[in-house]
Design an enzyme around this catalytic site. Structure first.
Site, PDB file in Angstrom:
ATOM      1  N   ASP A 242     -73.952  44.076  11.306  1.00 31.76           N
ATOM      2  CA  ASP A 242     -73.238  45.355  11.341  1.00 31.76           C
ATOM      3  C   ASP A 242     -73.509  46.167  10.070  1.00 31.76           C
ATOM      4  O   ASP A 242     -73.744  45.589   9.010  1.00 31.76           O
ATOM      5  CB  ASP A 242     -71.731  45.069  11.482  1.00 31.76           C
ATOM      6  CG  ASP A 242     -70.952  46.307  11.902  1.00 31.76           C
ATOM      7  OD1 ASP A 242     -71.575  47.308  12.310  1.00 31.76           O
ATOM      8  OD2 ASP A 242     -69.711  46.267  11.814  1.00 31.76           O
TER       9      ASP A 242
ATOM     10  N   TRP B 161     -75.374  52.207   6.234  1.00 31.28           N
ATOM     11  CA  TRP B 161     -76.484  52.061   5.270  1.00 31.28           C
ATOM     12  C   TRP B 161     -77.296  53.363   5.265  1.00 31.28           C
ATOM     13  O   TRP B 161     -77.647  53.869   4.198  1.00 31.28           O
ATOM     14  CB  TRP B 161     -77.351  50.876   5.678  1.00 31.28           C
ATOM     15  CG  TRP B 161     -78.480  50.545   4.767  1.00 31.28           C
ATOM     16  CD1 TRP B 161     -78.465  49.641   3.745  1.00 31.28           C
ATOM     17  CD2 TRP B 161     -79.806  51.107   4.788  1.00 31.28           C
ATOM     18  NE1 TRP B 161     -79.697  49.602   3.131  1.00 31.28           N
ATOM     19  CE2 TRP B 161     -80.538  50.487   3.753  1.00 31.28           C
ATOM     20  CE3 TRP B 161     -80.445  52.062   5.575  1.00 31.28           C
ATOM     21  CZ2 TRP B 161     -81.872  50.795   3.488  1.00 31.28           C
ATOM     22  CZ3 TRP B 161     -81.774  52.373   5.316  1.00 31.28           C
ATOM     23  CH2 TRP B 161     -82.473  51.739   4.280  1.00 31.28           C
TER      24      TRP B 161
ATOM     25  N   HIS C 119     -81.255  51.193  11.457  1.00 33.42           N
ATOM     26  CA  HIS C 119     -81.681  50.156  12.407  1.00 33.42           C
ATOM     27  C   HIS C 119     -83.076  49.648  12.038  1.00 33.42           C
ATOM     28  O   HIS C 119     -83.354  48.452  12.109  1.00 33.42           O
ATOM     29  CB  HIS C 119     -81.677  50.713  13.831  1.00 33.42           C
ATOM     30  CG  HIS C 119     -80.314  51.102  14.324  1.00 33.42           C
ATOM     31  ND1 HIS C 119     -79.216  50.285  14.176  1.00 33.42           N
ATOM     32  CD2 HIS C 119     -79.858  52.230  14.953  1.00 33.42           C
ATOM     33  CE1 HIS C 119     -78.148  50.886  14.708  1.00 33.42           C
ATOM     34  NE2 HIS C 119     -78.514  52.061  15.171  1.00 33.42           N
TER      35      HIS C 119
ATOM     36  N   SER D 143     -74.776  45.157  22.287  1.00 37.09           N
ATOM     37  CA  SER D 143     -73.659  44.674  23.107  1.00 37.09           C
ATOM     38  C   SER D 143     -73.574  45.474  24.407  1.00 37.09           C
ATOM     39  O   SER D 143     -74.137  46.580  24.504  1.00 37.09           O
ATOM     40  CB  SER D 143     -72.340  44.808  22.333  1.00 37.09           C
ATOM     41  OG  SER D 143     -71.933  46.154  22.304  1.00 37.09           O
TER      42      SER D 143
ATOM     43  N   GLU E 282     -71.194  47.049  25.224  1.00 36.78           N
ATOM     44  CA  GLU E 282     -70.474  48.273  24.875  1.00 36.78           C
ATOM     45  C   GLU E 282     -71.375  49.299  24.160  1.00 36.78           C
ATOM     46  O   GLU E 282     -71.021  50.470  24.060  1.00 36.78           O
ATOM     47  CB  GLU E 282     -69.277  47.952  23.961  1.00 36.78           C
ATOM     48  CG  GLU E 282     -68.100  47.263  24.660  1.00 36.78           C
ATOM     49  CD  GLU E 282     -68.260  45.750  24.761  1.00 36.78           C
ATOM     50  OE1 GLU E 282     -69.105  45.185  24.042  1.00 36.78           O
ATOM     51  OE2 GLU E 282     -67.537  45.132  25.575  1.00 36.78           O
TER      52      GLU E 282
ATOM     53  N   TRP F 237     -73.927  50.749  25.061  1.00 36.94           N
ATOM     54  CA  TRP F 237     -74.433  51.839  25.912  1.00 36.94           C
ATOM     55  C   TRP F 237     -73.644  53.122  25.698  1.00 36.94           C
ATOM     56  O   TRP F 237     -74.091  54.204  26.106  1.00 36.94           O
ATOM     57  CB  TRP F 237     -74.347  51.444  27.394  1.00 36.94           C
ATOM     58  CG  TRP F 237     -75.259  50.329  27.782  1.00 36.94           C
ATOM     59  CD1 TRP F 237     -74.903  49.028  27.994  1.00 36.94           C
ATOM     60  CD2 TRP F 237     -76.673  50.393  27.996  1.00 36.94           C
ATOM     61  NE1 TRP F 237     -76.008  48.285  28.325  1.00 36.94           N
ATOM     62  CE2 TRP F 237     -77.107  49.097  28.342  1.00 36.94           C
ATOM     63  CE3 TRP F 237     -77.618  51.428  27.933  1.00 36.94           C
ATOM     64  CZ2 TRP F 237     -78.440  48.792  28.625  1.00 36.94           C
ATOM     65  CZ3 TRP F 237     -78.942  51.127  28.214  1.00 36.94           C
ATOM     66  CH2 TRP F 237     -79.347  49.832  28.556  1.00 36.94           C
TER      67      TRP F 237
ATOM     68  N   ARG G 114     -73.255  54.582  23.020  1.00 34.64           N
ATOM     69  CA  ARG G 114     -73.895  55.358  21.941  1.00 34.64           C
ATOM     70  C   ARG G 114     -74.791  56.436  22.530  1.00 34.64           C
ATOM     71  O   ARG G 114     -75.211  56.335  23.690  1.00 34.64           O
ATOM     72  CB  ARG G 114     -74.703  54.422  21.044  1.00 34.64           C
ATOM     73  CG  ARG G 114     -73.791  53.437  20.341  1.00 34.64           C
ATOM     74  CD  ARG G 114     -74.519  52.592  19.351  1.00 34.64           C
ATOM     75  NE  ARG G 114     -73.549  51.718  18.721  1.00 34.64           N
ATOM     76  CZ  ARG G 114     -73.626  51.257  17.483  1.00 34.64           C
ATOM     77  NH1 ARG G 114     -74.670  51.544  16.738  1.00 34.64           N
ATOM     78  NH2 ARG G 114     -72.689  50.492  16.980  1.00 34.64           N
TER      79      ARG G 114
ATOM     80  N   LEU H 270     -86.622  26.056  15.102  1.00 33.35           N
ATOM     81  CA  LEU H 270     -85.428  26.910  15.214  1.00 33.35           C
ATOM     82  C   LEU H 270     -85.401  27.659  16.545  1.00 33.35           C
ATOM     83  O   LEU H 270     -86.389  28.260  16.950  1.00 33.35           O
ATOM     84  CB  LEU H 270     -85.464  27.940  14.066  1.00 33.35           C
ATOM     85  CG  LEU H 270     -84.344  28.981  14.063  1.00 33.35           C
ATOM     86  CD1 LEU H 270     -83.007  28.339  13.674  1.00 33.35           C
ATOM     87  CD2 LEU H 270     -84.680  30.123  13.101  1.00 33.35           C
TER      88      LEU H 270
ATOM     89  N   SER I 276     -65.726  41.345  17.951  1.00 31.71           N
ATOM     90  CA  SER I 276     -66.456  42.307  18.794  1.00 31.71           C
ATOM     91  C   SER I 276     -67.095  41.702  20.045  1.00 31.71           C
ATOM     92  O   SER I 276     -68.264  41.983  20.348  1.00 31.71           O
ATOM     93  CB  SER I 276     -67.523  43.027  17.958  1.00 31.71           C
ATOM     94  OG  SER I 276     -66.919  43.754  16.929  1.00 31.71           O
TER      95      SER I 276
ATOM     96  N   GLU J 226     -66.684  28.532  11.657  1.00 34.45           N
ATOM     97  CA  GLU J 226     -66.160  29.042  10.389  1.00 34.45           C
ATOM     98  C   GLU J 226     -66.649  30.495  10.265  1.00 34.45           C
ATOM     99  O   GLU J 226     -67.828  30.780  10.494  1.00 34.45           O
ATOM    100  CB  GLU J 226     -66.692  28.213   9.217  1.00 34.45           C
ATOM    101  CG  GLU J 226     -66.220  26.775   9.236  1.00 34.45           C
ATOM    102  CD  GLU J 226     -64.701  26.659   9.103  1.00 34.45           C
ATOM    103  OE1 GLU J 226     -64.104  27.468   8.362  1.00 34.45           O
ATOM    104  OE2 GLU J 226     -64.122  25.764   9.743  1.00 34.45           O
TER     105      GLU J 226
HETATM  106  C1  FPP Z   1     -74.698  47.517  14.213  1.00 36.66           C
HETATM  107  O1  FPP Z   1     -74.681  48.476  13.180  1.00 36.66           O
HETATM  108  C2  FPP Z   1     -76.061  47.225  14.610  1.00 36.66           C
HETATM  109  C3  FPP Z   1     -76.561  47.371  15.888  1.00 36.66           C
HETATM  110  C4  FPP Z   1     -75.748  47.869  17.002  1.00 36.66           C
HETATM  111  C5  FPP Z   1     -77.963  47.094  16.203  1.00 36.66           C
HETATM  112  C6  FPP Z   1     -78.598  45.946  15.489  1.00 36.66           C
HETATM  113  C7  FPP Z   1     -80.077  46.155  15.531  1.00 36.66           C
HETATM  114  C8  FPP Z   1     -80.948  45.808  14.562  1.00 36.66           C
HETATM  115  C9  FPP Z   1     -80.555  45.041  13.382  1.00 36.66           C
HETATM  116  C10 FPP Z   1     -82.393  46.176  14.622  1.00 36.66           C
HETATM  117  C11 FPP Z   1     -83.169  45.600  15.742  1.00 36.66           C
HETATM  118  C12 FPP Z   1     -82.845  44.203  16.071  1.00 36.66           C
HETATM  119  C13 FPP Z   1     -83.750  43.258  16.400  1.00 36.66           C
HETATM  120  C14 FPP Z   1     -83.302  41.911  16.796  1.00 36.66           C
HETATM  121  C15 FPP Z   1     -85.186  43.515  16.376  1.00 36.66           C
HETATM  122  P1  FPP Z   1     -73.994  49.884  13.462  1.00 36.66           P
HETATM  123  O2  FPP Z   1     -75.016  50.802  14.027  1.00 36.66           O
HETATM  124  O3  FPP Z   1     -72.793  49.709  14.338  1.00 36.66           O
HETATM  125  O4  FPP Z   1     -73.580  50.308  12.004  1.00 36.66           O
HETATM  126  P2  FPP Z   1     -72.280  51.153  11.565  1.00 36.66           P
HETATM  127  O5  FPP Z   1     -71.076  50.336  11.971  1.00 36.66           O
HETATM  128  O6  FPP Z   1     -72.429  51.256  10.082  1.00 36.66           O
HETATM  129  O7  FPP Z   1     -72.368  52.472  12.272  1.00 36.66           O
END
Ligand code: FPP
Length: 271
Positions: A35, A40, A52, A80, A82, A84, A86, A146, A212, A223
């Site tokens: 998250d 960022w 991302h 997730s 959810e 969608w 966005r 892994l 979430s 943990e």
């Molecule tokens: C949550 O941060 C992150 C996501 C919904 C997407 C995660 C995707 C990646 C790390 C990149 C691609 C992944 C792979 C496996 C190649 P957010 O957007 O909700 O951040 P915020 O809460 O600061 O808005």
């Protein structure tokens, strides 16, 4: 573990932290809620997509570190059910980045003996993304190191619904619906994660104290470790800190601390 120590610079903080980890008490399975990509990017006046994109580097480093540590499984929450909600442009960016990740990282995954797998309602993905994902999964199928589960179009409640529906369909086909009796093993064996040990350690970045809808069944005794670090900044050192913190925990699984049970073990008068 040895494979990790050999790439860490002697005298570095990472080397000291890794040296403090007890290799006999590593978590078998680490699950991560990645998250903070949006925040960022916002802090840098960049579009959310840049967050991302930077998140991919954190994925790469985390996968490699878990492989070098010799963990059994790593599950990453990438999208997730959810998500969608966005904007379409952000969702499209995530699919594009997933395809870039798969193309770029497949040789690295193979080199580290990683078996890739995807969990979630994969039928809901755009066809081209699903095909590329399943091809990547297939090409690592014989790997024995892994296991990396990418949770995509994933929801913990959806997973339970899918598991129960699969059980009902099987029983209907076998004509045993009337006598069907569910138990924990039966449900667990129909989850997307069937055969993978439950996560020992759940990490969430960006400081949010929520699960979430992630692995709701499987994290019953995980943990939980929350760090303020935003996902794109999450590095090997952050994972080592999380594992060290995990090793300080007293995991009782509803029981009592070993050795503390002398009194409790005495017969208790029944009412
Ligand atoms: C949550 O941060 C992150 C996501 C919904 C997407 C995660 C995707 C990646 C790390 C990149 C691609 C992944 C792979 C496996 C190649 P957010 O957007 O909700 O951040 P915020 O809460 O600061 O808005």
């Amino acid at each position: 573990m040895k494979a990790l120590l050999e790439v860490l610079a002697p005298g570095s903080e990472e080397r000291t932290l890794a040296g403090a980890i007890d290799p006999k008490r590593l978590p078998a399975h680490v699950a991560i809620i990645m998250d903070g990509n949006g925040r960022w990017a916002k802090r840098r006046n960049l579009p959310r997509a840049a967050g991302h994109k930077a998140g991919i580097d954190a994925v790469r480093e985390t996968v490699e570190t878990c492989a070098r540590l010799g963990l059994k499984a790593l599950t990453l929450y990438a999208f997730s059910v959810e998500n969608w909600k966005r904007p379409r442009t952000e969702v499209d960016t995530l699919w594009r980045l997933l395809r870039i990740y798969l193309r770029r990282e497949l040789p690295v995954l193979l080199k580290h003996n990683v078996r890739l797998s995807a969990i979630g309602r994969l039928g809901g993905l755009p066809d081209s993304v699903r095909q590329e994902l399943l091809a990547a999964v297939e090409s690592t199928a014989a790997k024995t190191g892994l296991r990396v589960n990418l949770a995509i179009n994933y929801g913990g409640r959806a997973e339970l619904v899918d598991a129960v529906n699969a059980l009902l369909a099987e029983a209907r086909a076998a004509g045993t619906l009337g006598s069907l009796c569910l138990d924990e093993d039966l449900i667990a064996s129909h989850l997307y994660t069937a055969g993978v040990p439950d996560p020992d350690l759940l990490i969430r970045t960006s400081g949010e104290m929520r699960v979430s809808n992630f692995l709701l069944w499987q994290i019953a005794y995980a943990e939980i470790y929350v760090t303020d670090t935003l996902w794109p900044d999450f590095r090997r050192i952050d994972l080592l800190r999380a594992i060290l913190d995990y090793q300080k925990r007293d995991r009782r699984f509803g029981g009592i601390k070993a050795g503390a049970g002398l009194k409790a073990a005495l017969p208790v008068a029944q009412p």
